[in-house]
Design an enzyme around this catalytic site. Structure first.
Site, short mmCIF file in Angstrom:
data_model
loop_
_atom_site.label_atom_id
_atom_site.label_comp_id
_atom_site.label_asym_id
_atom_site.label_seq_id
_atom_site.Cartn_x
_atom_site.Cartn_y
_atom_site.Cartn_z
CB CYS A 2 -0.87 -0.01 1.25
SG CYS A 2 -1.86 -1.50 1.41
CD1 TRP A 84 -1.53 -5.86 -3.08
CD2 TRP A 84 -1.69 -4.66 -4.94
NE1 TRP A 84 -1.37 -6.71 -4.14
CE2 TRP A 84 -1.47 -6.02 -5.29
CE3 TRP A 84 -1.81 -3.71 -5.95
CZ2 TRP A 84 -1.40 -6.44 -6.61
CZ3 TRP A 84 -1.73 -4.14 -7.27
CH2 TRP A 84 -1.53 -5.48 -7.59
N GLY A 111 1.41 -2.88 4.89
CA GLY A 111 2.04 -4.10 5.38
C GLY A 111 1.04 -5.07 5.99
CG HIS A 515 21.49 -37.92 -23.21
ND1 HIS A 515 21.88 -39.23 -23.40
CD2 HIS A 515 21.39 -37.74 -21.87
CE1 HIS A 515 21.99 -39.83 -22.22
NE2 HIS A 515 21.71 -38.96 -21.28
CE LYS A 614 4.36 -7.98 -14.85
NZ LYS A 614 5.60 -8.64 -14.56
#
Ligand code: AGP
Length: 619
Positions: A2, A84, A111, A515, A614
């Site tokens: 945030c 957020w 947070g 290989h 994106k």
């Protein structure tokens, strides 16, 4: 991740606060809010969606569209926030600022508060009434409980009751000249002006108003008035510190002082991983993913796990496969979503299908998830974006908490996805009883230490990586080799190199070299070997000898204290030791940095590489 902004001074601050939020938009958000204190009363406006919605809700006239503007209230102290979402849905009630029971205390927080559920229960028992689902609102009620006329002391006491990864700011209706803020890991800065001051999670929020910035360190509480700022530690002891003069230009400011978003996002990984695991590891011996709402019976009885994803998310899933099979002994099938959706897969009600997509909008992954769901499987979305399509195409959602990622090349979303896969692996093992309690506690302790090991690695490897980039950036081809859980890290390292430097790069299981791919080698080929501690390290060392015998440059990523890897390579870049299954989340960092510095030395635009978007929403 945030964004918080606060102001105290002589000027009406509503528009200053909103302008500050606009400068923090790069942190990403889904809702926002503002609280203004005037005449002993706090008025709050919150809005879901972008800042235009907040402006409209606050009656702030967007430039020149003739809307009826509400005159800026004369309030000269206030708090503002972009959210957020991590705890609680994207709603107006959950947007910040949050108030206490009488709206006398208001706070904004960035947070995670880890011990929010126990504090909420305690405060509710004491009669506190909560108006949101968030962990953050706890802080307003704690300050209310600790307040006896001194906001600084109330914040200090409340700070000492909290556990987590956060920074917050508070104001009280009785103290119109004071803001108090505190920091535990998440960034917090004070902007000092003349007769005014700002509080913010990043310097761009106030850079247009003042270039004097005071960095607040971990465990500190700062009291801000128009005259200035005073800092104490958590015990109340004063801390002296001078402000810095910030010289950033507009573009650098937008990137938080970094030259590019990708480099900033690489540095954000300690925070984003810490936030992703924080409250999901509430105790020393338990993983809590109750947010998934998947009944334990299903986890205990499920037949297998299928992971579908694209690009970097697919590589995170590959790491997850190793970890889940190692710890939970459940078979894990992996597939690229664009293949899975067209191969008529055998999937059904006893299967858990995990769709990994940071954007939550990647068409192929969504289609693969829908197909599995139609066939009866339980579908879990692992995504970074609340409210994205993936959350609607799934039965359960596990959120990573990386915040907005602007750089096209995924970095912090990758490490948070890997962290989430580790949480899932331990959680399934916990439900199926496949790991002894002591071992589970050990792994939980190791996982909790990862954010610090990421920081340690970012602080220690860059010079070595830059030297490799200088030596190799004009190369024609990069080869990445790994074994076991190191292989997905090679695939991701090669993808980063391809994406942003445009140099052809390939990743191979080291055992496959003989290989065929060994034919690619000559004296000029840089070969990056992920040779961290693992049950296959012995084998990996002999593969490195094979490569060196063809004259190629061997750059190894090694666990600290591995002399044999150093002997078997031209350069060994050491990373901190942790459990071998957890090493990949740290081992990727030097590879992210290598691709970054090679691309920078080639003068390329790392944030917006050619031909790439994106989010890939097309089929
Ligand atoms: C990674 O750097 C790329 N941007 C790309 O491969 C990406 O991982 C892929 O498109 C998947 O995106 P998603 O996680 O949003 O679904």
């Amino acid at each position: 991740m945030c964004g918080i902004v606060g102001y105290v001074g002589k000027r009406p601050c509503r528009d200053l606060l909103v302008a500050g939020l606009e400068k923090l938009e790069y942190r990403g958000y889904d809702s926002a809010g503002i609280s203004l204190l005037e005449d002993g009363r706090i008025d709050t406006v919150r809005a879901v969606g972008n800042l235009a919605n907040l402006r409209a809700a606050a009656g702030i006239e967007p430039d020149g569209d003739g809307a009826v503007a509400v005159a800026a209230p004369p309030a000269t102290i206030g708090l503002a926030h972009t959210r957020w979402a991590t705890h609680g849905r994207v709603t107006e009630e959950n947007a910040h600022p949050h108030g206490d029971c009488s709206d006398a205390v208001h706070i904004v927080l960035n947070g995670i508060v880890e011990n929010h559920s126990e504090l909420r229960a305690e405060l509710s028992e004491q009669g506190h009434v909560f108006s949101s689902e968030t962990d953050a609102e706890i802080v307003a009620h704690l300050i209310e409980r600790n307040y006896d006329g001194d906001l600084t002391e109330a914040v200090r006491r409340s700070f000492n009751e909290l556990r987590g990864h956060y920074a917050f700011a508070a104001m009280h209706a009785e103290q119109p000249e004071t803001l108090v803020a505190a920091r535990q890991e998440c960034p917090l800065i004070v902007g000092l002006g003349s007769d005014e001051a700002f509080i913010a999670s990043a310097i761009p929020a106030f850079l247009a108003e003042t270039r004097r910035a005071l960095i607040i360190e971990n465990g500190e509480i700062v009291t801000v008035t128009p005259e200035g700022a005073s800092i104490t530690d958590a015990a109340g002891n004063p801390v002296e510190r001078d402000a810095d003069q910030v010289e950033w230009d507009e573009d650098t400011a937008e990137k938080g002082g970094y030259a590019t978003f990708m480099r900033k996002e690489i540095d954000e990984q300690p925070d984003s991983v810490a936030e992703t695991i924080a409250d999901r590891l509430p105790d020393r011996d338990r993983v809590d993913l109750s947010e998934l709402e998947i009944v334990p019976e299903f986890i205990a009885g499920m037949r297998r796990i299928v992971i579908v994803a694209c690009g970097t998310s697919y590589h995170a899933g590959l790491v997850g496969r190793y970890a889940i099979e190692q710890w939970a002994r459940v078979p894990v099938e992996m597939d690229i979503a664009s293949e899975y959706r067209y191969r008529d897969p055998v999937v059904g009600e006893d299967d858990l299908v995990i769709g990994i997509t940071q954007s939550g909008e990647t068409a192929d992954t969504l289609a693969a998830m829908r197909l599995a769901r139609e066939r009866g499987a339980k579908v879990l979305a692992l995504t970074n974006v609340m409210g994205s399509q993936a959350t609607r195409d799934a039965d359960a959602v596990l959120y990573t908490r990386a915040g907005l990622e602007i750089g096209v090349a995924a970095t912090k979303t990758f490490t948070t996805q890997v962290a989430a896969m580790y949480l899932l692996g331990l959680w399934v093992a916990q439900h199926r009883g496949t790991i002894p309690d002591e071992r589970l506690a050990e792994l939980i302790a190791e996982l909790k230490a990862i954010p610090h090991k990421i920081q340690e690695t970012l602080d220690s490897v860059e010079d070595q990586v830059k030297a490799v980039a200088r030596a190799e950036h004009e190369g024609r081809f990069f080869l990445y080799l790994g074994r076991n859980i190191g292989l997905p890290i090679c695939l991701e390292g090669a993808l980063k190199m391809k994406e942003i430097s445009y140099i052809p790069s390939d990743a191979y299981a080291a055992g496959e070299m003989k290989h065929g791919p060994i034919a690619l080698l000559d004296e000029s080929t840089p070969v990056v070997c992920v040779a961290t501690e693992s049950p296959t390290l012995e084998k990996m060392l002999s593969n490195m000898e094979e490569v060196r015998a063809r004259g190629a440059d061997v750059i190894a990523i090694a666990t600290e204290g591995s002399p044999r890897v150093a002997e078997a390579s031209d350069l060994a870049i050491e990373i901190p030791r942790t459990d071998w299954v957890l090493q990949p989340i740290v081992a990727i960092l030097p590879l992210q940095l290598l691709a970054y510095h090679v691309a920078r030395m080639l003068g390329l635009n790392v944030d917006q590489p050619r031909n790439l978007a994106k989010t890939v929403t097309v089929e």
